[in-house]
Design a protein around this motif. Structure first.
Motif, mmCIF file in Angstrom:
data_model
loop_
_atom_site.group_PDB
_atom_site.id
_atom_site.type_symbol
_atom_site.label_atom_id
_atom_site.label_comp_id
_atom_site.label_asym_id
_atom_site.label_seq_id
_atom_site.Cartn_x
_atom_site.Cartn_y
_atom_site.Cartn_z
ATOM 1 N N ASP A 168 1.953 -1.857 4.722
ATOM 2 C CA ASP A 168 1.239 -0.580 4.709
ATOM 3 C C ASP A 168 2.288 0.526 4.760
ATOM 4 O O ASP A 168 2.798 0.872 5.828
ATOM 5 N N MET A 212 -6.874 4.196 5.457
ATOM 6 C CA MET A 212 -6.308 3.026 4.780
ATOM 7 C C MET A 212 -5.568 2.144 5.777
ATOM 8 O O MET A 212 -5.672 0.915 5.723
ATOM 9 N N ALA A 246 -6.462 -1.753 6.576
ATOM 10 C CA ALA A 246 -5.471 -2.820 6.355
ATOM 11 C C ALA A 246 -5.315 -3.639 7.629
ATOM 12 O O ALA A 246 -5.275 -4.879 7.583
ATOM 13 N N THR A 261 1.642 3.545 3.493
ATOM 14 C CA THR A 261 0.919 4.784 3.187
ATOM 15 C C THR A 261 1.440 5.910 4.075
ATOM 16 O O THR A 261 2.164 5.687 5.046
ATOM 17 N N SER A 310 -0.187 -0.437 -4.591
ATOM 18 C CA SER A 310 -1.528 0.102 -4.695
ATOM 19 C C SER A 310 -1.523 1.585 -4.328
ATOM 20 O O SER A 310 -0.932 1.986 -3.325
ATOM 21 N N LEU A 324 0.868 -1.183 0.000
ATOM 22 C CA LEU A 324 0.000 0.000 0.000
ATOM 23 C C LEU A 324 0.898 1.224 0.000
ATOM 24 O O LEU A 324 1.692 1.418 0.934
ATOM 25 N N LEU A 373 -11.291 -4.923 0.544
ATOM 26 C CA LEU A 373 -9.868 -5.278 0.696
ATOM 27 C C LEU A 373 -9.727 -6.770 0.989
ATOM 28 O O LEU A 373 -8.866 -7.447 0.408
#
Ligand code: NAP
Length: 247
Positions: free
Chosen positions: A68, A77, A81, A70, A28, A5, A54
């Motif tokens: 993750d 998000m 996750a 992000t 992503s 992510l 997801l």
């Protein structure tokens, strides 16, 4: 398949490392910015459709681990996750650059809990605030800073109408220190408003604020996914992935 992510420089660095190590992965991106910087390797753009979406994606793509990476303020998000991976027993790692709370001088900044508090604090500290909080949070500043001569810097145009007294700059960093000095001087910035993004990418404005003794209002990070193992640099995330996939 590993799901990465992204949307950050760290995620792109990790994509480079995974690619070089021959790991099968897909990055992503949310698809928020018009022309995102794309990582190497496979990329999918757009949300999954909440936790349920997801989970369906993880199952369909036979995802064996999720990273993750992000942005520290992409809290929705990260929460999704954590929830999806916990529900399906999929290993999850958080790759998050350290914040700025421990840098020298950070205790002199005005640390606030959210954007609303940032707006009222900035309103009380100056007349010409420089808002570097991203376009999604701008609506929270409109009312408290209605009569201020705010300078707003965003990558893509805001979706709301800004007060007439505000000035908008659309541009994308990184910004060298010299360029930030020019921005502060040209617009007479007397208070800087930012988030605790951390890293060096957006640090120059902080340096200039410190040099010019301009007060800094900074939004604290939330602790949105307690218990999720976290690393600060992409190389550590690669080591974790190799461990998970047995490489
Ligand atoms: P957010 O509020 O946490 O996420 C809202 C929704 O956007 C998520 O529920 C998800 O939609 C979708 N989404 C977010 N990140 C995604 C990703 N990497 N891949 C697929 N879907 C994603 O996120 P945000 O604050 O809008 O940030 C969006 C993206 O910009 C993130 O990837 C982040 O890394 C990057 N970014 C954010 C900031 C910031 O300050 N927030 C700064 C720089 C970069 P679904 O529920 O449909 O899955």
């Amino acid at each position: 398949m590993i799901l990465l992510l992204g949307g950050t420089a760290e995620a792109r660095e990790l994509a480079d490392l995974l690619q070089s190590a021959g790991v099968r992965f897909v990055s992503s991106l949310a698809g928020r910015v018009a022309r995102p910087r794309l990582p190497v390797g496979a990329v999918q753009i757009g949300g999954f459709g909440g936790v349920a979406g997801l989970r369906a994606y993880l199952a369909e793509q036979r995802v064996v681990a999720v990273i993750d990476a992000t942005h520290p303020f992409a809290e929705g998000m990260s929460r999704n996750a954590a929830e999806a991976c916990a529900a399906d027993g999929i290993p999850l790692l958080r790759l998050e650059r350290p914040g700025w709370s421990t840098v020298p001088g950070a205790d002199a900044w005005h640390w606030v809990g959210d954007h609303d508090e940032a707006a009222t604090t900035a309103a009380s500290l100056g007349e010409r605030p420089f808002l570097t909080v991203g376009r999604q949070a701008l609506d929270r500043f409109v009312q408290p800073l209605q009569r201020h001569h705010a300078l707003v810097r965003v990558v893509d145009p805001p979706s709301i109408v800004l007060p007439a007294a505000w000035t908008l700059i659309e541009s994308r960093g990184p910004y060298p220190v010299e360029a930030e000095r020019d921005v502060f001087a040209t617009h007479g910035v007397d208070v800087l408003v930012t988030k605790d993004s951390g890293g060096s990418y957006t640090w120059a404005k902080m340096q200039v604020a410190t040099e010019q003794i301009v007060p800094v209002v900074i939004v604290r990070r939330g602790d949105v996914t307690p218990g999720v193992p976290t690393v600060a640099v992409p190389a550590r995330a690669l080591a974790w992935v190799k461990n998970v996939v047995g490489g």
